[in-house]
Design a protein around this motif. Sequence first.
Motif, PDB file in Angstrom:
ATOM      1  N   LEU A 149       2.582  -9.490   1.595  1.00 32.20           N
ATOM      2  CA  LEU A 149       1.615  -8.743   2.395  1.00 32.20           C
ATOM      3  C   LEU A 149       0.979  -7.643   1.560  1.00 32.20           C
ATOM      4  O   LEU A 149      -0.238  -7.411   1.633  1.00 32.20           O
ATOM      5  CB  LEU A 149       2.302  -8.150   3.628  1.00 32.20           C
ATOM      6  N   ARG A 150       1.777  -6.969   0.766  1.00 30.49           N
ATOM      7  CA  ARG A 150       1.223  -5.929  -0.118  1.00 30.49           C
ATOM      8  C   ARG A 150       0.190  -6.516  -1.068  1.00 30.49           C
ATOM      9  O   ARG A 150      -0.893  -5.945  -1.243  1.00 30.49           O
ATOM     10  CB  ARG A 150       2.354  -5.271  -0.910  1.00 30.49           C
ATOM     11  N   GLU A 151       0.506  -7.635  -1.684  1.00 28.35           N
ATOM     12  CA  GLU A 151      -0.435  -8.258  -2.618  1.00 28.35           C
ATOM     13  C   GLU A 151      -1.729  -8.647  -1.919  1.00 28.35           C
ATOM     14  O   GLU A 151      -2.822  -8.477  -2.479  1.00 28.35           O
ATOM     15  CB  GLU A 151       0.211  -9.489  -3.252  1.00 28.35           C
ATOM     16  N   GLN A 152      -1.632  -9.159  -0.710  1.00 26.07           N
ATOM     17  CA  GLN A 152      -2.836  -9.556   0.014  1.00 26.07           C
ATOM     18  C   GLN A 152      -3.706  -8.357   0.368  1.00 26.07           C
ATOM     19  O   GLN A 152      -4.936  -8.425   0.308  1.00 26.07           O
ATOM     20  CB  GLN A 152      -2.447 -10.322   1.290  1.00 26.07           C
ATOM     21  N   LEU A 153      -3.067  -7.240   0.728  1.00 27.25           N
ATOM     22  CA  LEU A 153      -3.833  -6.046   1.084  1.00 27.25           C
ATOM     23  C   LEU A 153      -4.494  -5.393  -0.125  1.00 27.25           C
ATOM     24  O   LEU A 153      -5.463  -4.644   0.030  1.00 27.25           O
ATOM     25  CB  LEU A 153      -2.930  -5.034   1.793  1.00 27.25           C
ATOM     26  N   LEU A 154      -3.984  -5.667  -1.318  1.00 29.95           N
ATOM     27  CA  LEU A 154      -4.571  -5.087  -2.525  1.00 29.95           C
ATOM     28  C   LEU A 154      -5.754  -5.894  -3.054  1.00 29.95           C
ATOM     29  O   LEU A 154      -6.425  -5.447  -3.988  1.00 29.95           O
ATOM     30  CB  LEU A 154      -3.510  -4.974  -3.627  1.00 29.95           C
ATOM     31  N   MET A 155      -6.010  -7.061  -2.472  1.00 26.34           N
ATOM     32  CA  MET A 155      -7.178  -7.834  -2.903  1.00 26.34           C
ATOM     33  C   MET A 155      -8.442  -7.021  -2.609  1.00 26.34           C
ATOM     34  O   MET A 155      -8.652  -6.574  -1.481  1.00 26.34           O
ATOM     35  CB  MET A 155      -7.219  -9.168  -2.169  1.00 26.34           C
ATOM     36  N   PRO A 156      -9.305  -6.804  -3.624  1.00 26.40           N
ATOM     37  CA  PRO A 156     -10.450  -5.899  -3.435  1.00 26.40           C
ATOM     38  C   PRO A 156     -11.464  -6.424  -2.440  1.00 26.40           C
ATOM     39  O   PRO A 156     -11.786  -7.615  -2.420  1.00 26.40           O
ATOM     40  CB  PRO A 156     -11.052  -5.794  -4.837  1.00 26.40           C
ATOM     41  N   ALA A 157     -11.947  -5.526  -1.584  1.00 22.54           N
ATOM     42  CA  ALA A 157     -13.032  -5.825  -0.647  1.00 22.54           C
ATOM     43  C   ALA A 157     -14.356  -5.373  -1.271  1.00 22.54           C
ATOM     44  O   ALA A 157     -14.371  -4.480  -2.126  1.00 22.54           O
ATOM     45  CB  ALA A 157     -12.790  -5.106   0.680  1.00 22.54           C
ATOM     46  N   PRO A 158     -15.477  -5.955  -0.844  1.00 20.28           N
ATOM     47  CA  PRO A 158     -16.768  -5.643  -1.479  1.00 20.28           C
ATOM     48  C   PRO A 158     -17.166  -4.174  -1.414  1.00 20.28           C
ATOM     49  O   PRO A 158     -17.896  -3.693  -2.286  1.00 20.28           O
ATOM     50  CB  PRO A 158     -17.763  -6.517  -0.709  1.00 20.28           C
ATOM     51  N   TRP A 159     -16.714  -3.452  -0.403  1.00 15.21           N
ATOM     52  CA  TRP A 159     -17.152  -2.066  -0.226  1.00 15.21           C
ATOM     53  C   TRP A 159     -16.199  -1.057  -0.885  1.00 15.21           C
ATOM     54  O   TRP A 159     -16.453   0.139  -0.840  1.00 15.21           O
ATOM     55  CB  TRP A 159     -17.255  -1.748   1.278  1.00 15.21           C
ATOM     56  N   GLU A 160     -15.102  -1.508  -1.458  1.00 14.01           N
ATOM     57  CA  GLU A 160     -14.146  -0.590  -2.063  1.00 14.01           C
ATOM     58  C   GLU A 160     -14.606  -0.163  -3.453  1.00 14.01           C
ATOM     59  O   GLU A 160     -15.428  -0.826  -4.091  1.00 14.01           O
ATOM     60  CB  GLU A 160     -12.760  -1.234  -2.125  1.00 14.01           C
ATOM     61  N   HIS A 161     -14.036   0.936  -3.940  1.00 13.68           N
ATOM     62  CA  HIS A 161     -14.493   1.521  -5.199  1.00 13.68           C
ATOM     63  C   HIS A 161     -14.254   0.598  -6.391  1.00 13.68           C
ATOM     64  O   HIS A 161     -15.039   0.592  -7.339  1.00 13.68           O
ATOM     65  CB  HIS A 161     -13.784   2.855  -5.430  1.00 13.68           C
ATOM     66  N   VAL A 162     -13.170  -0.166  -6.350  1.00 12.30           N
ATOM     67  CA  VAL A 162     -12.867  -1.037  -7.487  1.00 12.30           C
ATOM     68  C   VAL A 162     -13.821  -2.227  -7.547  1.00 12.30           C
ATOM     69  O   VAL A 162     -13.845  -2.955  -8.547  1.00 12.30           O
ATOM     70  CB  VAL A 162     -11.410  -1.529  -7.421  1.00 12.30           C
ATOM     71  N   SER A 163     -14.601  -2.462  -6.487  1.00 12.67           N
ATOM     72  CA  SER A 163     -15.551  -3.577  -6.463  1.00 12.67           C
ATOM     73  C   SER A 163     -16.969  -3.148  -6.827  1.00 12.67           C
ATOM     74  O   SER A 163     -17.866  -3.996  -6.877  1.00 12.67           O
ATOM     75  CB  SER A 163     -15.556  -4.233  -5.070  1.00 12.67           C
ATOM     76  N   GLY A 192      -5.331   0.367  -4.064  1.00 16.01           N
ATOM     77  CA  GLY A 192      -4.621   0.542  -5.327  1.00 16.01           C
ATOM     78  C   GLY A 192      -5.014   1.762  -6.114  1.00 16.01           C
ATOM     79  O   GLY A 192      -4.865   1.777  -7.343  1.00 16.01           O
ATOM     80  N   LEU A 193      -5.492   2.819  -5.444  1.00 16.33           N
ATOM     81  CA  LEU A 193      -5.850   4.057  -6.123  1.00 16.33           C
ATOM     82  C   LEU A 193      -4.932   5.195  -5.661  1.00 16.33           C
ATOM     83  O   LEU A 193      -3.991   4.982  -4.907  1.00 16.33           O
ATOM     84  CB  LEU A 193      -7.323   4.389  -5.874  1.00 16.33           C
ATOM     85  N   TYR A 194      -5.237   6.416  -6.092  1.00 16.48           N
ATOM     86  CA  TYR A 194      -4.312   7.542  -5.932  1.00 16.48           C
ATOM     87  C   TYR A 194      -4.025   7.891  -4.473  1.00 16.48           C
ATOM     88  O   TYR A 194      -2.950   8.401  -4.166  1.00 16.48           O
ATOM     89  CB  TYR A 194      -4.883   8.776  -6.634  1.00 16.48           C
ATOM     90  N   ASN A 195      -4.979   7.651  -3.568  1.00 23.87           N
ATOM     91  CA  ASN A 195      -4.805   8.069  -2.182  1.00 23.87           C
ATOM     92  C   ASN A 195      -4.221   6.980  -1.298  1.00 23.87           C
ATOM     93  O   ASN A 195      -4.189   7.117  -0.086  1.00 23.87           O
ATOM     94  CB  ASN A 195      -6.157   8.512  -1.604  1.00 23.87           C
ATOM     95  N   ASP A 196      -3.745   5.895  -1.882  1.00 21.16           N
ATOM     96  CA  ASP A 196      -3.252   4.754  -1.107  1.00 21.16           C
ATOM     97  C   ASP A 196      -1.961   5.062  -0.361  1.00 21.16           C
ATOM     98  O   ASP A 196      -1.201   5.973  -0.723  1.00 21.16           O
ATOM     99  CB  ASP A 196      -2.987   3.578  -2.048  1.00 21.16           C
ATOM    100  N   VAL A 197      -1.711   4.252   0.663  1.00 22.32           N
ATOM    101  CA  VAL A 197      -0.379   4.186   1.253  1.00 22.32           C
ATOM    102  C   VAL A 197       0.559   3.626   0.181  1.00 22.32           C
ATOM    103  O   VAL A 197       0.235   2.616  -0.459  1.00 22.32           O
ATOM    104  CB  VAL A 197      -0.387   3.267   2.493  1.00 22.32           C
ATOM    105  N   PRO A 198       1.723   4.234  -0.062  1.00 23.43           N
ATOM    106  CA  PRO A 198       2.606   3.782  -1.157  1.00 23.43           C
ATOM    107  C   PRO A 198       3.343   2.491  -0.800  1.00 23.43           C
ATOM    108  O   PRO A 198       4.555   2.488  -0.547  1.00 23.43           O
ATOM    109  CB  PRO A 198       3.561   4.964  -1.332  1.00 23.43           C
TER     110      PRO A 198
END
Length: 341
Positions: free
Chosen positions: A124-138, A302-308
């Motif tokens: 579940l963690r891996e699936q939630l880390l998949m980047p979405a188009p509107w996120e900063h890493v995308s 997957g950035l600094y403000n994420d839920v751990p």
Amino acid sequence: MIVKKTLGIRAIYEFGGHHLLWLTAWMVLVTALYHFTHWKWITIPWLPLSIIGIAVAFYVGFKNSQAYDRLWEGRKIWGAIINNSRMLGTMVKHFAAGETISAGQLDQLKKKMVYRHIAYVYTLREQLLMPAPWEHVSLHWLWGSYNRRRQHRLLDLAYQEELAEVAARQYLEQEERNAYDGMANRATQLIDRQTADLLSLYNSGCMNMMQHIEMQRVLNSFYEEQGKAERIKRFPFPRQYGSFSFLFVCIFVFLLPFGLVAEFSKLGGNGVWLCIPFGVITGWVYVLMEMIGDYTENPFEGLYNDVPMLSICRTIEIDLLQMIGEGNVPVPIQAKNGFLM
């Protein structure tokens, strides 16, 4: 997640310090233009500018409040997953052997269900880390590249040993892993397989109907919490709020030196140059308020403000392994450089 009580100068600069450069350049440009050309017409009255600033502050405050709600809901979701995982573990641990299953077979099935659940939370963690188009890493260009490097430093470098340990612990048998290849949502399929094993335990007489119903309720709760997390991940913070908040801050910062230069010129002499430091500080505060909300609205990127999530998954892993008497138990995830992932 940031776990330090206060941020150091370096951390503050890495987050938003680079904005000081263009803010300084803009304030210097307008102030120098006013001072050397004496173009009075480029100034604007302070009253309308202050009204704009108040309006922008209210708007950005609303955005930040809603963004924090998304972050806090994400943390509550994973808190519920921790609690329900412990309930699942203790229920599985205390099953008794039935008429058609031996104690040894039951122990193997218990271990298999616990292992599968540990695999579920990491999946579940891996699936939630998949980047979405509107996120900063995308994002494209420089800004997206910068955030991808930040994510790489956090996930792949700082926690390299921990992630390698997770990958080395194969909680699913090879046959079962192969069965999930090509599945659109592997986490969902893992809970479905848990339900099948639960039915097998019920048919074997290891539990009565009430226990079976309660156990299935706990399994269903994971679907519920997973759905809540996927709702946050797959439904962006409404872009009309996020985009216009950024636009309003840009308008205010653009107009800011034209109002400040008129006020500081009243001091006479070189007082007009005070427009630069005060303008930079004021503009930087507004820019950082916008950035804080912007980075808070996506708690699973997957950035600094994420839920751990990595730390939470490890907590669940440790609790469940100790419940079934495993000796080889990993250590808790520790914060690195003031950040916990």
